[in-house]
Design a protein around this motif. Sequence first.
Motif, PDB file in Angstrom:
ATOM      1  N   ARG A 108       0.688  -1.138  -0.069  1.00 35.65           N
ATOM      2  CA  ARG A 108      -0.327   0.140  -0.312  1.00 35.65           C
ATOM      3  C   ARG A 108       0.959   1.225   0.021  1.00 35.65           C
ATOM      4  O   ARG A 108       0.688   2.010  -0.936  1.00 35.65           O
ATOM      5  N   ALA A 109       1.681   1.622   0.788  1.00 36.77           N
ATOM      6  CA  ALA A 109       2.905   2.931   1.030  1.00 36.77           C
ATOM      7  C   ALA A 109       3.206   2.729  -0.629  1.00 36.77           C
ATOM      8  O   ALA A 109       3.815   3.730  -0.972  1.00 36.77           O
ATOM      9  N   LYS A 110       3.645   1.676  -0.888  1.00 36.39           N
ATOM     10  CA  LYS A 110       4.546   1.720  -1.983  1.00 36.39           C
ATOM     11  C   LYS A 110       3.527   2.184  -3.738  1.00 36.39           C
ATOM     12  O   LYS A 110       3.870   2.945  -4.814  1.00 36.39           O
ATOM     13  N   ALA A 111       2.012   1.558  -3.555  1.00 38.72           N
ATOM     14  CA  ALA A 111       1.443   2.149  -4.234  1.00 38.72           C
ATOM     15  C   ALA A 111       0.673   3.603  -4.325  1.00 38.72           C
ATOM     16  O   ALA A 111       0.503   3.925  -5.383  1.00 38.72           O
ATOM     17  N   LEU A 112       0.894   4.100  -2.841  1.00 37.14           N
ATOM     18  CA  LEU A 112       1.079   5.637  -3.358  1.00 37.14           C
ATOM     19  C   LEU A 112       1.538   6.321  -3.403  1.00 37.14           C
ATOM     20  O   LEU A 112       1.542   7.104  -4.505  1.00 37.14           O
ATOM     21  N   LEU A 113       3.374   6.316  -3.213  1.00 40.74           N
ATOM     22  CA  LEU A 113       4.182   6.318  -3.427  1.00 40.74           C
ATOM     23  C   LEU A 113       4.658   6.218  -5.259  1.00 40.74           C
ATOM     24  O   LEU A 113       4.355   7.937  -5.867  1.00 40.74           O
ATOM     25  N   GLU A 114       3.809   5.579  -5.664  1.00 44.28           N
ATOM     26  CA  GLU A 114       4.054   5.047  -7.401  1.00 44.28           C
ATOM     27  C   GLU A 114       2.692   6.064  -7.798  1.00 44.28           C
ATOM     28  O   GLU A 114       2.637   6.184  -9.185  1.00 44.28           O
ATOM     29  N   SER A 115       1.632   6.339  -7.173  1.00 37.79           N
ATOM     30  CA  SER A 115       0.833   6.824  -7.767  1.00 37.79           C
ATOM     31  C   SER A 115       0.696   8.297  -7.157  1.00 37.79           C
ATOM     32  O   SER A 115      -0.065   8.974  -8.479  1.00 37.79           O
ATOM     33  N   LYS A 116       1.281   8.742  -6.864  1.00 34.01           N
ATOM     34  CA  LYS A 116       1.883  10.599  -7.288  1.00 34.01           C
ATOM     35  C   LYS A 116       3.358  10.490  -8.036  1.00 34.01           C
ATOM     36  O   LYS A 116       3.707  11.411  -7.279  1.00 34.01           O
ATOM     37  N   SER A 117       3.627   9.125  -8.469  1.00 29.50           N
ATOM     38  CA  SER A 117       5.081   9.582  -8.997  1.00 29.50           C
ATOM     39  C   SER A 117       6.519   9.246  -8.349  1.00 29.50           C
ATOM     40  O   SER A 117       7.243  10.706  -8.945  1.00 29.50           O
ATOM     41  N   ILE A 118       6.423   9.049  -7.302  1.00 33.23           N
ATOM     42  CA  ILE A 118       7.401   9.473  -6.510  1.00 33.23           C
ATOM     43  C   ILE A 118       8.564   8.743  -6.910  1.00 33.23           C
ATOM     44  O   ILE A 118       8.142   7.518  -6.317  1.00 33.23           O
ATOM     45  N   PRO A 119       9.940   8.623  -6.610  1.00 36.76           N
ATOM     46  CA  PRO A 119      11.220   7.661  -7.168  1.00 36.76           C
ATOM     47  C   PRO A 119      11.267   7.436  -5.663  1.00 36.76           C
ATOM     48  O   PRO A 119      11.306   7.900  -4.924  1.00 36.76           O
ATOM     49  N   PHE A 120      11.748   5.883  -5.213  1.00 37.56           N
ATOM     50  CA  PHE A 120      12.419   5.754  -3.613  1.00 37.56           C
ATOM     51  C   PHE A 120      13.092   4.744  -4.527  1.00 37.56           C
ATOM     52  O   PHE A 120      13.280   3.714  -5.329  1.00 37.56           O
ATOM     53  N   LYS A 121      13.801   4.680  -3.317  1.00 34.84           N
ATOM     54  CA  LYS A 121      14.539   3.302  -2.724  1.00 34.84           C
ATOM     55  C   LYS A 121      13.606   2.141  -1.859  1.00 34.84           C
ATOM     56  O   LYS A 121      13.816   2.537  -1.308  1.00 34.84           O
ATOM     57  N   GLU A 122      13.602   1.688  -2.459  1.00 39.51           N
ATOM     58  CA  GLU A 122      13.340   0.244  -1.985  1.00 39.51           C
ATOM     59  C   GLU A 122      14.687  -1.190  -1.204  1.00 39.51           C
ATOM     60  O   GLU A 122      15.073  -1.282  -1.945  1.00 39.51           O
ATOM     61  N   ILE A 123      14.691  -1.399   0.229  1.00 37.16           N
ATOM     62  CA  ILE A 123      15.280  -2.145   0.542  1.00 37.16           C
ATOM     63  C   ILE A 123      14.725  -3.099   0.995  1.00 37.16           C
ATOM     64  O   ILE A 123      13.959  -3.246   1.946  1.00 37.16           O
ATOM     65  N   SER A 124      14.537  -4.330   0.304  1.00 39.98           N
ATOM     66  CA  SER A 124      14.170  -5.530   1.740  1.00 39.98           C
ATOM     67  C   SER A 124      15.233  -6.390   2.809  1.00 39.98           C
ATOM     68  O   SER A 124      16.228  -6.455   2.357  1.00 39.98           O
ATOM     69  N   VAL A 125      13.857  -6.280   3.192  1.00 40.85           N
ATOM     70  CA  VAL A 125      14.921  -7.551   5.003  1.00 40.85           C
ATOM     71  C   VAL A 125      13.864  -8.376   4.676  1.00 40.85           C
ATOM     72  O   VAL A 125      14.838  -9.496   5.973  1.00 40.85           O
ATOM     73  N   ASP A 126      13.749  -8.863   3.674  1.00 39.87           N
ATOM     74  CA  ASP A 126      13.997 -10.196   3.730  1.00 39.87           C
ATOM     75  C   ASP A 126      14.656 -11.507   3.999  1.00 39.87           C
ATOM     76  O   ASP A 126      15.469 -11.240   2.925  1.00 39.87           O
ATOM     77  N   GLY A 127      14.577 -12.139   4.900  1.00 38.00           N
ATOM     78  CA  GLY A 127      15.917 -12.773   4.717  1.00 38.00           C
ATOM     79  C   GLY A 127      16.705 -12.217   5.493  1.00 38.00           C
ATOM     80  O   GLY A 127      18.604 -12.849   5.087  1.00 38.00           O
ATOM     81  N   LYS A 128      17.051 -10.802   5.623  1.00 35.92           N
ATOM     82  CA  LYS A 128      18.790 -10.357   5.351  1.00 35.92           C
ATOM     83  C   LYS A 128      18.290  -9.857   8.118  1.00 35.92           C
ATOM     84  O   LYS A 128      18.135  -9.417   7.879  1.00 35.92           O
ATOM     85  N   PRO A 129      18.732 -10.838   7.953  1.00 37.72           N
ATOM     86  CA  PRO A 129      18.028 -10.304   9.600  1.00 37.72           C
ATOM     87  C   PRO A 129      18.964  -9.007  10.211  1.00 37.72           C
ATOM     88  O   PRO A 129      18.535  -8.270  11.353  1.00 37.72           O
TER      89      PRO A 129
END
Length: 87
Positions: free
Chosen positions: A17-38
Amino acid sequence: MQDVTIYTSRLCGFCMRAKALLESKSIPFKEISVDGKPELRQHMTQLAGSRTVPQIWVGGVHVGGCQELYALDAKGQLDGLLHNTAG
């Protein structure tokens, strides 16, 4: 425009949902996934003071999570934060 960084997890609905809001406003963002990275999640937790995702920064300002991002947008404050050159 301020840089936006968002720490996420792949199966997190709030992250989507957060990424969808940013994308709907054409706001570029850096995504950092924490999956499997304690160690990365630990770093995020130290920075944010919270272990939950998403954790979002606009420039040097910690916004919080998805609900806080949407609240800023609803109040008309997100755009101002994004364009604040004072950081």
